[in-house]
Design an enzyme around this catalytic site. Sequence first.
Site, PDB file in Angstrom:
ATOM      1  N   SER A 258      -2.688  -1.692  -4.438  1.00  0.00           N
ATOM      2  CA  SER A 258      -2.001  -0.884  -3.423  1.00  0.00           C
ATOM      3  C   SER A 258      -0.602  -0.356  -3.771  1.00  0.00           C
ATOM      4  CB  SER A 258      -1.574  -1.861  -2.189  1.00  0.00           C
ATOM      5  OG  SER A 258      -0.901  -1.286  -1.281  1.00  0.00           O
ATOM      6  N   GLY A 259      -0.450   0.974  -3.777  1.00  0.00           N
ATOM      7  CA  GLY A 259       0.561   1.771  -4.222  1.00  0.00           C
ATOM      8  C   GLY A 259       0.158   2.378  -5.635  1.00  0.00           C
ATOM      9  N   THR A 263      -5.193   6.970  -2.791  1.00  0.00           N
ATOM     10  CA  THR A 263      -5.506   8.041  -1.687  1.00  0.00           C
ATOM     11  C   THR A 263      -5.219   9.372  -2.070  1.00  0.00           C
ATOM     12  OG1 THR A 263      -5.087   6.391   0.059  1.00  0.00           O
ATOM     13  CG2 THR A 263      -4.782   8.580   0.689  1.00  0.00           C
ATOM     14  N   ASN A 304       3.876  -0.129  -0.716  1.00  0.00           N
ATOM     15  CA  ASN A 304       3.478   1.310  -0.817  1.00  0.00           C
ATOM     16  C   ASN A 304       3.898   1.797   0.656  1.00  0.00           C
ATOM     17  OD1 ASN A 304       2.015   3.789  -1.164  1.00  0.00           O
ATOM     18  ND2 ASN A 304       0.053   2.746  -0.847  1.00  0.00           N
ATOM     19  N   SER A 307       0.205   3.306   2.442  1.00  0.00           N
ATOM     20  CA  SER A 307      -1.072   2.496   2.103  1.00  0.00           C
ATOM     21  C   SER A 307      -2.063   2.265   2.924  1.00  0.00           C
ATOM     22  CB  SER A 307      -0.384   0.897   2.198  1.00  0.00           C
ATOM     23  OG  SER A 307      -1.569  -0.023   1.655  1.00  0.00           O
ATOM     24  N   SER A 308      -3.419   2.524   2.546  1.00  0.00           N
ATOM     25  CA  SER A 308      -4.574   2.817   3.153  1.00  0.00           C
ATOM     26  C   SER A 308      -4.941   1.427   3.591  1.00  0.00           C
ATOM     27  CB  SER A 308      -5.736   3.560   2.494  1.00  0.00           C
ATOM     28  OG  SER A 308      -5.448   4.424   2.086  1.00  0.00           O
ATOM     29  N   GLY A 531      -7.024  -1.703  -2.678  1.00  0.00           N
ATOM     30  CA  GLY A 531      -7.024  -2.163  -4.110  1.00  0.00           C
ATOM     31  C   GLY A 531      -6.686  -3.690  -3.860  1.00  0.00           C
ATOM     32  N   GLU A 533      -4.906  -7.073  -3.766  1.00  0.00           N
ATOM     33  CA  GLU A 533      -3.535  -7.319  -3.161  1.00  0.00           C
ATOM     34  C   GLU A 533      -3.331  -8.950  -3.455  1.00  0.00           C
ATOM     35  OE1 GLU A 533      -3.438  -6.046   1.072  1.00  0.00           O
ATOM     36  OE2 GLU A 533      -3.234  -4.079   0.585  1.00  0.00           O
TER      37      GLU A 533
END
Length: 1162
Positions: A258-259, A263, A304, A307-308, A531, A533
């Site tokens: 994440s981050g 995306t 992030n 973040s998605s 991603g 985590e």
Amino acid sequence: MSQMKSKGSPSLQSIKSLPVDFSFVGSPGNERMMAADSTSGNGTPLTEAEEGYASGNDNVYRNNESPYSRWTEDRTSVGDDGEDLKAVSSFKSLGRLPVDSKWSDTTPYVAKKKLTSWFQLPDGNWELGTILPTSGNETLISFAEGKVLTVDSKNLVPANPDILDGVDDLMQLSYLNEPSVLYNLQYRYDREMIYTKAGPVLVAVNPFKKVPLYGNDYIEAYKRKSVESPHVYAITDTAMREMIRDEVNQSIIISGESGAGKTETAKIAMQYLAALGGGSGIEYEILKTNPILEAFGNAKTLRNNNSSRFGKLIEIHFSETGKLSGAEIQTFLLEKSRVVQLSEGERSYHIFYQLCAGAPPILREKLNLKNANEFNYLRQSNCYSISGVDDAEQFHVVMEAMDIVHVSKEDQESAFAMLAAVLWLGNVSFTVVDSENHVEPVADEGLTNVARLIGCKVEELKLALSTRNMIIRNENIVQKLTLSQAIDTRDALAKSIYSCLFDWLVEQINKSLAVGKRRTGRSISILDIYGFESFERNSFEQFCINYANERLQQHFNRHLFKLEQEEYIYNGIDWTKVDFEDNQDCLNLFEKKPLGLLSLLDEESTFPNGTDMTFANKLKQHLNSNACFRGERGKAFMVSHYAGQVVYDTTGFLEKNRDLLHLDSIQLLSSCTCHLPKAFASSLLTQSEKPVIGALHKSGGADSQKLSVATKFKGQLFQLMQRLEKTTPHFIRCIKPNDVQSPGIYNQGLVLQQLRCCGVLEVVRISRSGFPTKMSHQKFARRYGFLLLDHVASQDPLRVSVAILHQFNILPDMYQVGYTKLFFRTGQIGILEDTRNRTLHGILRVQSSFRGHQVRHYVKDLRRGIATLQSFVRGEKTREEYAVLLERHRAAISIQKQIKGRNRRKRFNNIYEASVLIQSVIRGWMVRRCSGDTGFLQFGGRKGAEQEEVLVKSSFLAEMQRRVLRAEAALREKEEENDVLHQRLQQYENRWSEYELKMKSMEEVWQKQMRSLQSSLSIAKRSLAFDDSRRNSDASTNAIEDSESSYDRGSNFRAQESSGVRRMNAGLSVISRLAEEFEQRSQIFGDDAKFLVEAKSGQVDANLDPDQELRRLRQMFEAWKKDYGSRLRETKVILHKLGNEEGSANKARKSWWGRRNSLRFS
């Protein structure tokens, strides 16, 4: 994450990063590196510089254009005892050197690697140092700061030469080890070169800032192949070309923490595909889906800012010509709990803050919106904004994107109303109503706004939030909820509304991007999924996310390790197996039945008395023997993922896995007047149609989803894997350089951990030593067989393939022949493909030139013949047509002359007759109007038994009819005006008649009064005459007697009588004058009124306004009437006075006559 960071760095023996074919001079196995021919590793002859270096001619090698000149000038004086000279001389025995590129000839640097190495410091970072001459196992190493350490030589890792600093492909490194890879990535990262190839995998390091690597210029450069540096554009271009060439669907799998920038990478890939396959207009719609999905599915987390919180697979379809024909979006596991629960420093989904900040005033008033800090769901984390992001501006971007993807304004307002309803649900509070802690919602602003926005009654909403209907033994029982149950029900309703809204929005986007009729089945799928985590507290969401990443890592391993090596073994290829970390054991821990994590979670979720603690205990009881599992204290357990160990807290696992939404809430949504809640309820009821298994049905009512969240997610994940297995994958690994999301910071430990997770080093090893390009014998012979110069007697595909390889002098170590396929090292198939393309292009040019020459000669001959034939045929045909046309022209002129004359005459006669008829009608109407004649004019027909038939042109007849209609309409208007005037005249006549009656009555009264006056006057005259005669006789007889006594009295009486007579005569004269004036005025007013009536009716022509004159006459009459009445009243007063005086005189006279008679008789 802290546990993963605490791992110690591996020793030199534990690092599996040395090249497979590397060996020191004089070591066993070095003989296979020796060769007598002076050719390069790819089959090309050595250049002059390379031959000179191999023979020890340093002068030849020392040229400014050589990439190795800098090393020969700077590094030859490192050692003092001749170590470097010995090392250089030892490399003169090396014959064949791989020279695939200017970076690949790195074998001579082994001597230098004895002098510079990597050493891992106690803090875990790697630092480059220079080895000082020593003896034994201990080594002195000098660092750049001047610090010198004594270290064990086993802890040193060889370093690459400076000339290899910043290579764009990790396969070009002489020494493939962790510190070299870290340094190479950092070198490129510091120079804003964020993309690096690792064999078939693209490594993308997030710069956390805008870098000048994108735009139309770069797109055109990669499209024309004028730029070869690693880039997302290059990966996407490769996928596009392979899809068209091989007619196989492609996939671009983007993974990372994440981050890490997944995306944005997906958006860049979509941008390139839109530019490459654009032209139909749908590419703009595809790109505009990103702002919508990011607003509704992304949020700010601790790691992030964007973040998605869901996974998405965008499948982009292409036509036969390579143009975009449509797209389809599939989403996975939206994090619904973020709607109602936030951690400190995080935000909910972007759209909530964008709506509160950027909604127009009209929409804001309609939804009764407030600031974000006034909604309970949003103020849990005390974080309302993101640095550098304008939520109001982003809201307008989202609205514009919705317009582009054809979401109507009504649907947009409904969607925003649902968002506002979710926010207001968080502001609904409860109050305790009895001693058993039962509650009911407070009827405040929050409750009323929710009811209004979703379109239901307030009472229905209160019941749905505070009670629950249960069916027990066919009896419906209403159960009141406690405070915690009511809050859970409220939050479940909010989460379900937002989840259904998100699914509905994706469905609307898919309808807009629907694949058209030009669909060919070719597609490129872009996977952007959450991603790996690992937080301080990891819950159910991280459990599912990390399971998905395990499955994706397995897919990655299958395509780059397992399937590749299995195919080598199956085809009998001489191959040394490369070890890699297989995560199958971890996947078995999740998926094994009946004692896997998912199975045990679903089993415990079906028990009505199951709790998070019982679930944790069950895991420890059944899974403690698994190497990937370890039980922790309390409700926690640990799983060893491919990326490291993660500790999960089971608090909330069962509730989130059940994700209950009771039937009462669904019925509430179905009863709403707004169409979106009804659609949500229909979707939820469709999901609940499956029969309930286990005790979940007994635990209370029906819920919205019978399958658990984990089971549904597992099914979606397996479907995703099946779709990806049918495609050719292209992998992009995104790397996050630091946790603070700041540019220019490169954390070696964090980057190394991510590289280990994605297996970059193993990928490079297998790619460098393996055969990435493979092709069946039949396909190879069919594709390149025409390049053979000599005809091959046997048509066996294997013999044809071998002949092709020999013809192009491809070295045996650059390919291997398997049982069913040919295997090539990197770059070899490209030589054949380029030759094939050039040959085909030359063949096509020759064919086109020859065919063009033939066609041009044929066309010239054909044109000459056609022109001669056409000249004769057209001449004869034109002459015949001209003769016929001339005759027709003359006949047509004659006929036209006669017909036009006849038509003109008929038209004139018709117009003339119609005009006369209209004139007669109009004139008759006007005469009747003026004269008042009510008779009707009858128009007789023409004389003769038969009437003549008149032909009138339709246009003239229509014109005359329109004129008649207009005349009739005007006539009706005039008649209406005449009726109004007649009514007014009747009113005037009625008023005048009333005035005449009043005047007549007054006249009669006056005449009566005058007659009474005249009669009284005549009586008075007669009485006076009689009295005079009597007085004369009495006066003669009694003159002497009464002369003295009555002289005074008589004289006085006569004087009074004479004066009374005079006054009476004056009164009579006044009355006679008033009567004469009344007669005169009556005659004058009557004549004037009669004249005005005749003038108004039109009987008399007069240049005046009858109405105005009538009003003026009325005013004159009123004035005269007033004056005449005042004078008449004065006359009455005078006459009354005269009457009184006459009465007193009569009394005096009577008394006088009485005294006189009494004297006479006495």
